[in-house]
Design an enzyme around this catalytic site. Structure first.
Site, PDB file in Angstrom:
ATOM      1  N   TYR A  26      -1.061   7.914  12.461  1.00 28.46           N
ATOM      2  CA  TYR A  26      -1.826   6.429  13.476  1.00 28.46           C
ATOM      3  C   TYR A  26      -1.694   7.121  14.481  1.00 28.46           C
ATOM      4  O   TYR A  26      -2.490   6.595  15.650  1.00 28.46           O
ATOM      5  CB  TYR A  26      -1.043   5.317  13.159  1.00 28.46           C
ATOM      6  CG  TYR A  26      -1.192   4.310  13.515  1.00 28.46           C
ATOM      7  CD1 TYR A  26      -1.919   2.967  14.720  1.00 28.46           C
ATOM      8  CD2 TYR A  26       1.041   4.561  15.235  1.00 28.46           C
ATOM      9  CE1 TYR A  26      -1.555   2.515  15.090  1.00 28.46           C
ATOM     10  CE2 TYR A  26       0.965   3.231  15.520  1.00 28.46           C
ATOM     11  CZ  TYR A  26      -0.461   2.318  16.067  1.00 28.46           C
ATOM     12  OH  TYR A  26      -0.616   1.398  17.203  1.00 28.46           O
ATOM     13  N   THR A  67      -3.552  -0.626  12.857  1.00 28.29           N
ATOM     14  CA  THR A  67      -2.410  -0.831  12.897  1.00 28.29           C
ATOM     15  C   THR A  67      -1.148  -0.248  11.569  1.00 28.29           C
ATOM     16  O   THR A  67       0.287  -1.165  11.976  1.00 28.29           O
ATOM     17  CB  THR A  67      -1.669  -1.667  13.873  1.00 28.29           C
ATOM     18  OG1 THR A  67      -1.697  -3.265  12.553  1.00 28.29           O
ATOM     19  CG2 THR A  67      -2.374  -1.757  14.595  1.00 28.29           C
ATOM     20  N   ALA A  71      -6.636  -2.845  16.764  1.00 30.74           N
ATOM     21  CA  ALA A  71      -6.557  -1.790  16.889  1.00 30.74           C
ATOM     22  C   ALA A  71      -6.190  -1.686  15.137  1.00 30.74           C
ATOM     23  O   ALA A  71      -6.469  -2.529  14.162  1.00 30.74           O
ATOM     24  CB  ALA A  71      -5.650  -0.819  17.340  1.00 30.74           C
TER      25      ALA A  71
END
Length: 296
Positions: A124, A61, A59
């Site tokens: 995010y 992050t 991911a």
């Protein structure tokens, strides 16, 4: 059991590898050969790995950096994850996908259930929520695990940051008006293994869908820090003073939810899993980091 695990250098991937039993083969996928931001590498990597199940951990992050790099965040957390789920579906392989507490806006005064309305307040968080949608639409044989405040001996995380700061500070200001559930990557990895085995042994729809997976109990960032330093004091005899501050006093590019506590009863009902109290796991980690030098 053969697992393909994306995000090979992440906290949970490293914890999975460290705890794998002899009957489990873990193939970790990561850059440069596997890059979620490059869709062309995804399908071929999954096909070559020939896994029984995929654990989707890779991911973008960098929560604050995502505010100025939305394209990059969505390219990985939505588009790359969609390519991964599609590749898995094409091979008839189930997916366990790790998501985040940041899909919620934090306005709810009590812990969030899986059915609660989402409303991310950061790039995010939005990219991770879109990733959940992508997995669910691309591969019905999926389990999505929302977790929170992950820490371990690996990589960069809150516990290790506090211990580094203790080297050069006697007092620290830490945000006290954001609540969440600190979660050990080691505990997550044990749960993921259990869930993977259950998914491979049963096609029950009850084992699919969204589940919350976090450490038992709750804390603010300040309370989390105070506990870390209480264990630090036991070991070193040195006290670190933590001053409570508000999130407004510590501005960041990305907004964080004031409450991202997760209600995990559905996971326990379905899989029989309840993670240990976060204090127990944190104590074990601080001792390991300070006395055994098991850092990475």
């Amino acid at each position: 059991m053969r697992l393909a695990v994306t995000g090979k250098n992440g906290q949970i991937a490293l914890a999975l590898k460290a705890q794998a039993r002899p009957d489990v083969e873990i193939l970790t996928l990561g850059r440069p050969n596997f890059d979620l931001a490059c869709r062309s590498t995804v399908a071929s990597s999954i096909r070559d790995a020939a896994p029984d199940i995929i654990v989707s951990l890779a991911a973008y992050t960098a929560v604050d950096k995502a505010e100025s790099e939305p394209y990059e965040a969505f390219a990985v957390n939505r588009d790359g994850v969609q390519a991964l789920a599609e590749a898995a579906a094409g091979l008839g392989v189930p997916v366990i996908h790790l998501s985040t507490d940041y899909v919620f806006d934090g306005a709810k005064p009590v812990p969030y259930c899986e059915e609660d309305r989402t409303g991310p307040i950061s790039v995010y968080g939005r990219s991770k929520l879109e990733g959940e949608f992508a997995v669910a639409s691309a591969n019905p044989n999926h389990t999505i695990l929302r977790t929170s405040w992950v820490y371990s001996r690996y990589g960069q995380n809150f516990v290790k940051k506090m211990l580094r700061l203790a080297d050069t500070n006697d007092e620290l200001n830490v945000v006290a008006d954001q609540l969440g559930c600190p979660t050990s990557a080691d505990d997550i990895s044990v749960a993921v293994m259990t869930i993977a085995r259950r998914m491979l042994s049963s096609s029950s729809a009850d084992l699919r869908g969204i589940f919350h997976l976090s450490g038992s109990g709750e804390a603010s960032w300040a309370a989390f820090a105070k506990y870390v330093f209480s264990v630090y004091d036991e070991i070193t005899g040195r006290q670190i003073k933590v001053h409570d501050i508000s999130a407004a006093e510590y501005p960041t590019p990305a907004r964080r939810p004031a409450n991202s506590r997760l209600h995990c009863d559905k996971l326990e009902r379905t899989f029989g899993i309840r993670l240990p109290n976060w204090e127990e796991s944190t104590r074990r980690l601080v001792w390991a980091l300070l006395l055994e030098g098991k850092d990475a």
